[in-house]
Design a protein around this motif. Structure first.
Motif, PDB file in Angstrom:
ATOM      1  N   ASN A 107       0.277  -1.325   0.394  1.00  0.00           N
ATOM      2  CA  ASN A 107      -0.079  -0.373   0.099  1.00  0.00           C
ATOM      3  C   ASN A 107       0.890   1.520   0.315  1.00  0.00           C
ATOM      4  O   ASN A 107       0.227   2.107  -0.824  1.00  0.00           O
ATOM      5  CB  ASN A 107      -1.199  -0.094   1.011  1.00  0.00           C
ATOM      6  CG  ASN A 107      -2.008  -1.090   1.627  1.00  0.00           C
ATOM      7  OD1 ASN A 107      -2.445  -1.667   0.046  1.00  0.00           O
ATOM      8  ND2 ASN A 107      -2.930  -1.284   1.752  1.00  0.00           N
ATOM      9  N   VAL A 108       1.871   1.289   0.728  1.00  0.00           N
ATOM     10  CA  VAL A 108       2.777   2.460   0.398  1.00  0.00           C
ATOM     11  C   VAL A 108       3.794   2.765  -0.591  1.00  0.00           C
ATOM     12  O   VAL A 108       3.589   3.673  -1.492  1.00  0.00           O
ATOM     13  CB  VAL A 108       3.938   1.758   1.261  1.00  0.00           C
ATOM     14  CG1 VAL A 108       5.333   3.743   1.318  1.00  0.00           C
ATOM     15  CG2 VAL A 108       3.366   1.826   3.046  1.00  0.00           C
ATOM     16  N   CYS A 109       4.056   1.828  -1.421  1.00  0.00           N
ATOM     17  CA  CYS A 109       4.576   1.801  -3.165  1.00  0.00           C
ATOM     18  C   CYS A 109       3.230   2.335  -3.592  1.00  0.00           C
ATOM     19  O   CYS A 109       3.240   2.788  -4.503  1.00  0.00           O
ATOM     20  CB  CYS A 109       4.434   0.714  -3.060  1.00  0.00           C
ATOM     21  SG  CYS A 109       6.329  -0.367  -2.414  1.00  0.00           S
ATOM     22  N   LYS A 110       1.892   1.702  -3.489  1.00  0.00           N
ATOM     23  CA  LYS A 110       1.050   1.747  -4.051  1.00  0.00           C
ATOM     24  C   LYS A 110       0.516   3.364  -4.221  1.00  0.00           C
ATOM     25  O   LYS A 110       0.724   4.266  -5.153  1.00  0.00           O
ATOM     26  CB  LYS A 110      -0.087   1.629  -3.667  1.00  0.00           C
ATOM     27  CG  LYS A 110      -1.540   1.544  -4.475  1.00  0.00           C
ATOM     28  CD  LYS A 110      -2.462   0.294  -3.551  1.00  0.00           C
ATOM     29  CE  LYS A 110      -4.049   0.747  -5.092  1.00  0.00           C
ATOM     30  NZ  LYS A 110      -4.831  -0.498  -4.799  1.00  0.00           N
ATOM     31  N   THR A 111       0.777   4.335  -3.451  1.00  0.00           N
ATOM     32  CA  THR A 111       0.392   5.540  -3.021  1.00  0.00           C
ATOM     33  C   THR A 111       1.062   6.774  -3.909  1.00  0.00           C
ATOM     34  O   THR A 111       1.727   7.526  -3.838  1.00  0.00           O
ATOM     35  CB  THR A 111       0.458   6.028  -1.676  1.00  0.00           C
ATOM     36  OG1 THR A 111       1.817   6.010  -1.063  1.00  0.00           O
ATOM     37  CG2 THR A 111      -0.414   5.721  -1.043  1.00  0.00           C
ATOM     38  N   GLN A 112       2.961   5.985  -4.485  1.00  0.00           N
ATOM     39  CA  GLN A 112       4.150   6.225  -5.304  1.00  0.00           C
ATOM     40  C   GLN A 112       4.294   6.028  -6.366  1.00  0.00           C
ATOM     41  O   GLN A 112       5.056   6.045  -7.795  1.00  0.00           O
ATOM     42  CB  GLN A 112       5.334   5.802  -3.961  1.00  0.00           C
ATOM     43  CG  GLN A 112       5.330   6.351  -3.256  1.00  0.00           C
ATOM     44  CD  GLN A 112       6.656   5.624  -1.950  1.00  0.00           C
ATOM     45  OE1 GLN A 112       7.320   5.395  -2.928  1.00  0.00           O
ATOM     46  NE2 GLN A 112       6.795   5.554  -1.286  1.00  0.00           N
ATOM     47  N   ASP A 127      -2.989  -2.472   7.601  1.00  0.00           N
ATOM     48  CA  ASP A 127      -2.327  -2.383   6.006  1.00  0.00           C
ATOM     49  C   ASP A 127      -1.262  -3.306   5.540  1.00  0.00           C
ATOM     50  O   ASP A 127      -0.378  -4.540   6.823  1.00  0.00           O
ATOM     51  CB  ASP A 127      -1.258  -1.173   5.598  1.00  0.00           C
ATOM     52  CG  ASP A 127      -2.003  -0.341   4.958  1.00  0.00           C
ATOM     53  OD1 ASP A 127      -1.666  -0.780   3.220  1.00  0.00           O
ATOM     54  OD2 ASP A 127      -1.362   0.964   4.836  1.00  0.00           O
TER      55      ASP A 127
END
Length: 639
Positions: A107-112, A127
């Protein structure tokens, strides 16, 4: 994992009318569930249901009466009880379907804008993270102590999920309100449950909830097994009806062969009657099977969701199912009360047919019911007088059985006072009688295989085997170490026998003792009968009870009626094809019908039906009931 969620929605959370995920699911009285809007549209197309003030089931057509029939049609469906179980599953799983498809993306990478595969899940943050983002997560002071689970273990992921309040999303569920039967957070308790008197911690309630769901799972499993049994029984009944129809056709054709060509037309009319009976009854039974299969599918859905909640050890899942379940009714259907179908028999008189060719009737197709149809009254069919010229005294008929030899029905009677087996059979409209002298008085007859029987002779410590050919032929005499009275066949290679000295023994076919069993109330049975489930039913004239045990000696039931139904002198026992028990009471001159589980049904025969000191009882393959009465055998059919 995505495929599992898709399977859940496609098989268990989809409406059969619109084929989409349920919208405001409502369950009808037949336990089928549909969208409320779909039910409303369907009901509008059924004017007969609107006139009857009911909502028809689109699957099984069973009507559901509305509570307030005077209200507009649009309000009928809104009166239906919502399906909390299905709605709970939809709330939990359906909204997250898209997320499930992306659950392996960090999910963190998805925001990027990246699509890095996720490898871990944080139970506090709820998460998923890739390996790199997880390192950052573990370095931050606010999250370094969070519990992280490897995504390769989905069971552990679900177990570690935080049980969060549905209303206050940031609050953990810590309490359970017994008054409202809801798992709640502390804020809910303070605001909405202040008037409730019984609130427990979630920790103290979890074992009870799990136990309740475990019991519910077992109930659903039993319901599934019962439904399968109902289906199997109906399928078996269809086969019996068809077999019975073929048998009657054979009799019709055999009669036809002895008559002139003019009767062929009437033969065809009778065959049509037989086919009509078979088709009508098989169609009704097939409809029952379809209904039961639909019920089984619903039961399986409930079973799978409940079992999944129990085995997952996830409190959130368990409480979701528990809260949505409500007080679901269990299956109270009694298979013992299932109506038994009739059978077709051919009534014919060959002499009359020969004399009146122009007005010839090959026979009449008549529906004759089995005793398993508990509404069918008995009608005396014929009587056999068992007194013969060389008898030294009046017969005392202690037991009776019927075997089929070369398509000939043979009645075998144990005459105690004259130390004989008496055999009665008929062929080509003529009746014959044979007898076989024995070393002493015979007690009980055990039907073996085909035309062979075994007979106990207690005072000689013997068990003799006899072949009915149809003349009786003594095959062997087994010398036993005990005086066995009651005798029954437990299987192709085993007998079960009762003695005077309080034991019930399992023997091989050579009379050797294999084991002894404890039957509880009755130690020295006068009669033993083996049921279709290989359970034993025993009685003794001095014990006013009927006892059923497994062939290992475990209790099944004990029937000890009181008042007017008290057993005075219980004797012969037999069972119907549907498992009902028929018990003779010698002193009250009656035959009692019980369910397979030992519940009273009715008095089949009583003294006013002409019974005097009855002992032996049996049923033949055509459903005729044979009861010994003094020196006679009285045979009854059921109309």
């Amino acid at each position: 994992m995505a495929s599992k969620y898709k399977k859940l929605t496609d098989k268990h959370l989809s409406c059969a009318i619109c084929t989409g995920v349920f919208t405001h699911p409502a369950t009808l009285q037949c336990n089928h569930t549909f969208c409320k809007s779909c039910l409303l549209k369907y009901t509008k197309t059924r004017p007969e249901a609107i006139q009857a003030k009911s909502i028809p089931c689109p699957s099984c057509r069973q009507p559901t009466k509305v509570a307030i029939s005077d209200s507009p049609l649009e309000e009928w469906v809104s009166q239906l009880k919502p399906s909390h179980v299905i709605q709970g599953l939809i709330d939990d799983f359906v909204p997250s379907t898209q997320a499930v498809e992306d659950i392996n993306i960090c999910n963190v990478c998805k925001t990027q804008g990246k699509t890095t595969p996720a490898t871990s899940w944080c139970s506090i943050c709820d998460d998923v993270f890739c390996d790199g983002c997880l390192k950052m997560h573990n370095m931050m002071p606010m999250s370094r102590d969070h519990e992280v689970v490897d995504l390769s273990d989905p069971t552990k992921v679900r177990t570690r999920r935080c049980f969060m309040c549905k209303i206050h999303r940031d609050e953990k569920v810590k309490l359970f309100c017994k008054d409202c039967k809801q798992a709640i957070c502390t804020i809910c308790c303070c605001i909405k449950h202040r008037a409730c008197k019984d609130v427990e911690t979630i920790e103290s309630m979890t074992p009870l909830v799990k136990e309740h769901l475990t019991n519910k799972t077992e109930e659903l499993r039993i319901n599934m097994e019962n439904t399968k049994n109902y289906i199997d029984l109906r399928k078996s009944t269809i086969q019996n009806i068809r077999s019975n129809g073929h048998k009657v056709k054979d009799h019709i054709r055999k009669s036809k062969e002895t008559l002139v060509e003019v009767i062929l037309k009437k033969e065809k009319l009778l065959l049509v009657d037989v086919d009509e009976f078979c088709n009508n009854h098989t169609q009704k039974l097939q409809a029952d099977i379809t209904l039961l299969e639909n019920e089984l599918q619903v039961c399986q859905q409930q079973y799978e969701s409940t079992a999944t909640a129990v085995t997952s050890n996830c409190e959130m899942d368990m409480y979701a199912v528990y809260e949505s379940m409500g007080e679901a009714s269990t299956d109270n259907r009694d298979m013992d009360n299932m109506p038994s179908p009739g059978r077709v028999v051919l009534k014919h008189d060959m002499d009359k047919l020969s004399k009146a060719v122009d007005e010839l009737q090959l026979g009449e197709v008549e529906v004759v019911h089995d005793i398993g149809d508990r509404h069918s009254p008995p009608v005396q069919h014929h009587t056999i007088d068992c007194k013969v010229d060389d008898d030294t005294c009046d017969p005392f008929l202690h037991d009776i059985t019927v075997v089929i030899v070369d398509d000939i029905k043979v009645t075998v009677v144990a005459d105690c006072d004259n130390n004989k087996l008496k055999i009665y059979y008929s062929s080509n409209s003529k009746s014959f009688e044979k007898h076989l002298p024995l070393s002493d008085y015979p007690w009980q007859i055990a039907t073996l295989s085909g035309s062979q029987i075994a007979v106990s002779i207690p005072d000689r410590s013997e068990i003799v085997t006899v072949d009915i050919t149809p003349d009786p032929v003594l095959l062997s005499t087994l010398k036993t170490n005990k005086q066995y009275c009651a005798l029954a066949c437990l299987g192709p290679s085993q007998l079960v026998a009762g003695t005077y000295n309080d034991t019930v023994d399992i023997l091989d076919m050579a009379g050797n003792l294999l084991r002894s069993i404890n039957t509880g109330v009755i130690g020295s049975p006068d009669y033993i009968h083996v049921t279709r489930n290989n359970n034993l039913i025993l009685c003794n004239e001095e014990v006013h009870s009927l006892v059923s045990v497994t062939n290992e000696g475990d209790d099944v039931f004990t029937y000890t009626p009181t008042g007017d139904r008290t057993l005075i002198c219980p004797q012969g026992i037999t069972t119907t094809k549907t498992g009902d028990i028929l018990l003779v009471d010698e002193t009250s001159n009656s035959v009692v019908q019980l369910t397979e589980s030992g519940q009273f049904v009715r008095y089949v025969l009583q003294e006013q039906d002409g019974l005097q000191s009855p002992n032996g009882i049996c049923l033949d393959s055509d459903g005729l009931l044979y009861v010994t009465s003094d020196r006679y055998v009285k045979v009854f059919k059921f109309c």
